[in-house]
Design a protein around this motif. Structure first.
Motif, PDB file in Angstrom:
ATOM      1  N   TYR A  88      -3.336   1.547  -2.282  1.00 55.91           N
ATOM      2  CA  TYR A  88      -4.435   0.195  -1.832  1.00 55.91           C
ATOM      3  C   TYR A  88      -3.831  -0.733  -2.310  1.00 55.91           C
ATOM      4  O   TYR A  88      -3.421  -1.386  -3.057  1.00 55.91           O
ATOM      5  CB  TYR A  88      -5.523   0.951  -2.420  1.00 55.91           C
ATOM      6  N   PRO A 106      -7.561   3.385  -7.619  1.00 59.13           N
ATOM      7  CA  PRO A 106      -7.895   2.954  -6.438  1.00 59.13           C
ATOM      8  C   PRO A 106     -10.355   4.167  -7.109  1.00 59.13           C
ATOM      9  O   PRO A 106     -10.947   3.890  -6.110  1.00 59.13           O
ATOM     10  CB  PRO A 106      -8.283   3.517  -5.540  1.00 59.13           C
ATOM     11  N   LYS A 165      -8.922  16.162  -8.297  1.00 57.52           N
ATOM     12  CA  LYS A 165      -8.979  15.053  -7.096  1.00 57.52           C
ATOM     13  C   LYS A 165     -10.449  13.826  -7.148  1.00 57.52           C
ATOM     14  O   LYS A 165     -11.377  14.483  -7.007  1.00 57.52           O
ATOM     15  CB  LYS A 165      -9.375  15.416  -5.309  1.00 57.52           C
ATOM     16  N   SER A 201       0.592  -1.672   0.390  1.00 60.44           N
ATOM     17  CA  SER A 201       0.077  -0.085  -0.265  1.00 60.44           C
ATOM     18  C   SER A 201       0.663   0.982  -0.051  1.00 60.44           C
ATOM     19  O   SER A 201       0.769   2.293  -0.548  1.00 60.44           O
ATOM     20  CB  SER A 201      -1.312   0.394   1.336  1.00 60.44           C
ATOM     21  N   ARG A 259     -14.912   5.284  -6.337  1.00 65.90           N
ATOM     22  CA  ARG A 259     -13.642   5.489  -6.227  1.00 65.90           C
ATOM     23  C   ARG A 259     -13.679   4.122  -4.821  1.00 65.90           C
ATOM     24  O   ARG A 259     -14.819   4.450  -3.766  1.00 65.90           O
ATOM     25  CB  ARG A 259     -12.949   6.772  -5.287  1.00 65.90           C
ATOM     26  N   TYR A 260     -12.706   3.627  -4.732  1.00 68.45           N
ATOM     27  CA  TYR A 260     -12.297   2.927  -3.413  1.00 68.45           C
ATOM     28  C   TYR A 260     -12.144   3.751  -2.222  1.00 68.45           C
ATOM     29  O   TYR A 260     -12.213   3.309  -0.977  1.00 68.45           O
ATOM     30  CB  TYR A 260     -11.570   1.698  -3.854  1.00 68.45           C
ATOM     31  N   GLU A 261     -11.132   4.821  -2.661  1.00 68.16           N
ATOM     32  CA  GLU A 261     -10.604   5.967  -1.851  1.00 68.16           C
ATOM     33  C   GLU A 261     -10.338   6.983  -2.396  1.00 68.16           C
ATOM     34  O   GLU A 261     -10.009   6.701  -3.957  1.00 68.16           O
ATOM     35  CB  GLU A 261      -9.218   5.361  -1.311  1.00 68.16           C
ATOM     36  N   PRO A 262      -9.843   7.925  -2.174  1.00 67.55           N
ATOM     37  CA  PRO A 262      -9.415   9.044  -2.692  1.00 67.55           C
ATOM     38  C   PRO A 262      -8.093   8.655  -3.083  1.00 67.55           C
ATOM     39  O   PRO A 262      -8.110   9.063  -2.994  1.00 67.55           O
ATOM     40  CB  PRO A 262      -9.595  10.741  -1.538  1.00 67.55           C
ATOM     41  N   ALA A 263      -8.192   9.504  -4.738  1.00 68.45           N
ATOM     42  CA  ALA A 263      -6.940   9.695  -5.477  1.00 68.45           C
ATOM     43  C   ALA A 263      -6.663  10.819  -6.116  1.00 68.45           C
ATOM     44  O   ALA A 263      -7.371  11.497  -7.001  1.00 68.45           O
ATOM     45  CB  ALA A 263      -7.292   8.440  -6.199  1.00 68.45           C
ATOM     46  N   ASN A 294     -13.375  11.578  -5.588  1.00 72.30           N
ATOM     47  CA  ASN A 294     -13.431  11.503  -4.658  1.00 72.30           C
ATOM     48  C   ASN A 294     -15.298  11.301  -5.224  1.00 72.30           C
ATOM     49  O   ASN A 294     -16.024  11.999  -5.120  1.00 72.30           O
ATOM     50  CB  ASN A 294     -12.664  12.118  -3.733  1.00 72.30           C
ATOM     51  N   ASN A 295     -15.636  10.443  -5.485  1.00 72.00           N
ATOM     52  CA  ASN A 295     -17.136  10.473  -6.277  1.00 72.00           C
ATOM     53  C   ASN A 295     -16.643  11.587  -7.487  1.00 72.00           C
ATOM     54  O   ASN A 295     -17.539  12.359  -6.677  1.00 72.00           O
ATOM     55  CB  ASN A 295     -17.732  10.346  -5.500  1.00 72.00           C
TER      56      ASN A 295
END
Length: 544
Positions: A285, A333, A401, A280, A352-356, A403-404
């Motif tokens: 991730y 992600p 960014k 990670s 998103r699985y996590e912000p990127a 993030n959705n």
């Protein structure tokens, strides 16, 4: 270091305490415990050889000889078990004894132990080069490995091999020590720093104790530090000409890969299998095993993963002292969620699985329209557009960014749809005339540079113009015209999403003229012949 005599006095006091714990030629593990173990004999003897007076040194030498006589065969074993740390400490202590006494017997036994120690090194879970904490002989005489390895096994094995290299001048022991030192990084906490105890409970132990960290400080500085940029550098999504596009639609191609840039600052040259920390830390991730590869100075390098945990990996590469720059390609992600298309905009939603953070994004439009603007979550951003292999490639060089995130692509379109291959069918066969009261269908193709929104059939059978929506069939459009006994006029209108309209030519379907059946003609001719015969007979009977 300080020349302060109080530390010398304390050292003498400790030496006296160690001597007081000796009984039956061995040192006890503590003042309250009569147990004897190999580690205690080794480290206590080393302390006395290094810092004790001459009488204490003699006691240390006698303890080492007793330990050699009692526990050494192939290697040092206690109760049939060969612990890596026991052998490492004894190799270290007997090497010190050789330096103090120049007695070749200590040199020989130190080297013999070091060889045994390294020969019992194993491939740890198929990935990391480590030393087993102990092995024990089974019924067949072979060694059965125990994988319950700890950081202390690694660090003491490193110390022992380096010490043996010093007294023998054999550089292969140093090379082996450096090989093991690379494996020590499996125990390094790259997030918080420091070495863990080891993985004695199924790779879940994250406890840290002073001893491995203190020993590491004595031997070398923290091996490497990883500096990771906090953004990715690539996402590519192909967007089809369909308002039904979704993550479940196979026509949507979502290649959400990324390039993660990072540097490794090494305080020494490190060669061969260089172990890095948690996956990670490189990819942000966890990804599937093997779902990544690296570049170092444009040379592709494979990542090898720990097949058990998937959390650790190493690169078969060399680290130079100082900054080493890498790029890691891994799965991003984020994922394409869905999209919708209006008359002047294409709206793309990402999950998103996590912000990127991504500093370069490519969107490929199958719609051949003129892009007038791009915004992300309501803010306009700079972009460039070009034509590539039939797609409009939109390149976004600003950092986004994810993030959705919602991306809106504004466009204009003045190109009209195209209508061709208009066909009339009845009972599955193509026709050119109307057979009275037979059902008729109209089919056509309609295409557009963006999306055809409606295709409408217009017809007039003498009662005025009427219309019907044509239904998409996958390879064109189709509509039921009806059954008629008179001529019919037909044309088709196609309108795209931006309101551009195209009209086909007007087609006239005429009613087919019925021909009399052949048998009717026969009967008519027969009747005419009969009539003619009757007339002839009548004329013959009339008197002249």
């Amino acid at each position: 270091v300080t020349n302060d005599s109080k530390y010398l006095h304390r050292s003498e006091d400790v030496s006296t305490m160690i001597i007081s714990m000796r009984s039956n030629s061995f040192f006890k593990t503590s003042s309250k415990n009569d147990n004897v173990d190999i580690k205690t004999q080794a480290i206590a003897s080393f302390a006395l050889l290094k810092y004790g007076n001459d009488s204490y040194k003699q006691i240390a030498l006698s303890v080492l000889n007793a330990t050699i006589d009692e526990y050494l065969n192939d290697g040092y074993n206690q109760s049939g078990r060969y612990y890596a740390i026991d052998n490492a400490m004894m190799a270290f202590a007997t090497a010190e004894a050789y330096e103090v006494t120049e007695d070749e017997s200590f040199k020989n036994v130190s080297e013999r132990t070091a060889k045994f120690l390294f020969n019992m090194s194993i491939i740890f879970y198929g990935t990391f080069i480590c030393v087993a904490p102990f092995v024990e002989k089974n019924e067949t005489g072979f060694f059965a490995s125990d994988y319950n390895t700890t950081m202390l096994d690694q660090i003491w094995s490193y110390i022992a091999l380096m010490k043996t290299a010093d007294i023998t001048g054999n550089s292969s022991y140093k090379d082996n020590a450096l090989w093991i030192s690379d494996a020590m990084l499996i125990f390094w906490d790259f997030n918080n720093g420091g070495f863990t105890d080891g993985f004695t409970d199924g790779f879940t132990s994250v406890n840290k104790t002073f001893e491995p960290n203190a020993l590491t400080v004595i031997i070398f500085e923290t091996p490497v530090t990883i500096s990771l940029e906090n953004f990715y550098s690539g996402v590519s999504v192909v967007l089809p000409k369909s308002i039904y596009a979704s993550s479940a639609n196979p026509f949507v191609s979502s290649r959400c890969y990324c390039v993660s840039n990072f540097t490794i600052n090494a305080n020494k040259v490190m060669s061969n299998k260089t172990v890095f920390g948690a996956l990670s830390k490189i990819s942000f991730y966890n990804v599937s095993y093997g779902d990544a590869f690296c570049f170092k100075e444009n040379e592709e390098i494979n990542l090898y993963f720990d097949s058990v945990t998937g959390k650790y990996f190493f690169l078969p590469t060399n680290l130079t002292k100082g900054i080493n720059r890498f790029q890691s390609w891994v799965t991003l992600p984020i994922y394409f969620l869905n999209m919708s298309i209006t008359h002047d905009a294409i709206i793309v939603n990402f999950g998103r699985y996590e912000p990127a953070f991504v500093n370069y994004t490519e969107l490929f439009l199958e719609s051949n329209v003129t892009v007038t603007g791009v915004s992300v979550d309501g803010e306009s951003i700079y972009f460039s557009a070009s034509l590539e292999e039939g797609y409009i490639k939109i390149s976004i060089n600003e950092t986004i960014k994810y993030n959705n995130t919602r991306v809106i692509i504004n466009y204009s379109d003045n190109e009209k749809p195209r209508i061709d291959d208009v066909r009339f069918t009845s009972n599955g066969e193509e026709i050119s005339e109307i057979v009275p009261y037979k059902e008729i269908w109209v089919e056509c193709n309609a295409e557009d540079n963006n999306i055809v929104e409606t295709v409408v059939l217009f017809y007039n059978n003498g009662s005025g113009w009427r219309s019907k929506n044509m239904i998409p069939t996958g390879d064109g459009y189709r509509a039921y015209l009806g059954a008629f006994d008179r001529d019919v006029e037909v044309y088709i209108n196609a309108t795209d999403l931006s309101g551009n309209t195209c009209q086909s030519q007007i087609y006239i379907l005429k009613v087919k003229k019925e021909q009399p059946a052949n048998y009717l003609v026969f009967y008519v001719l027969l009747m005419l012949l009969l009539i003619a015969a009757v007339i002839v007979l009548i004329l013959r009977k009339v008197p002249k």
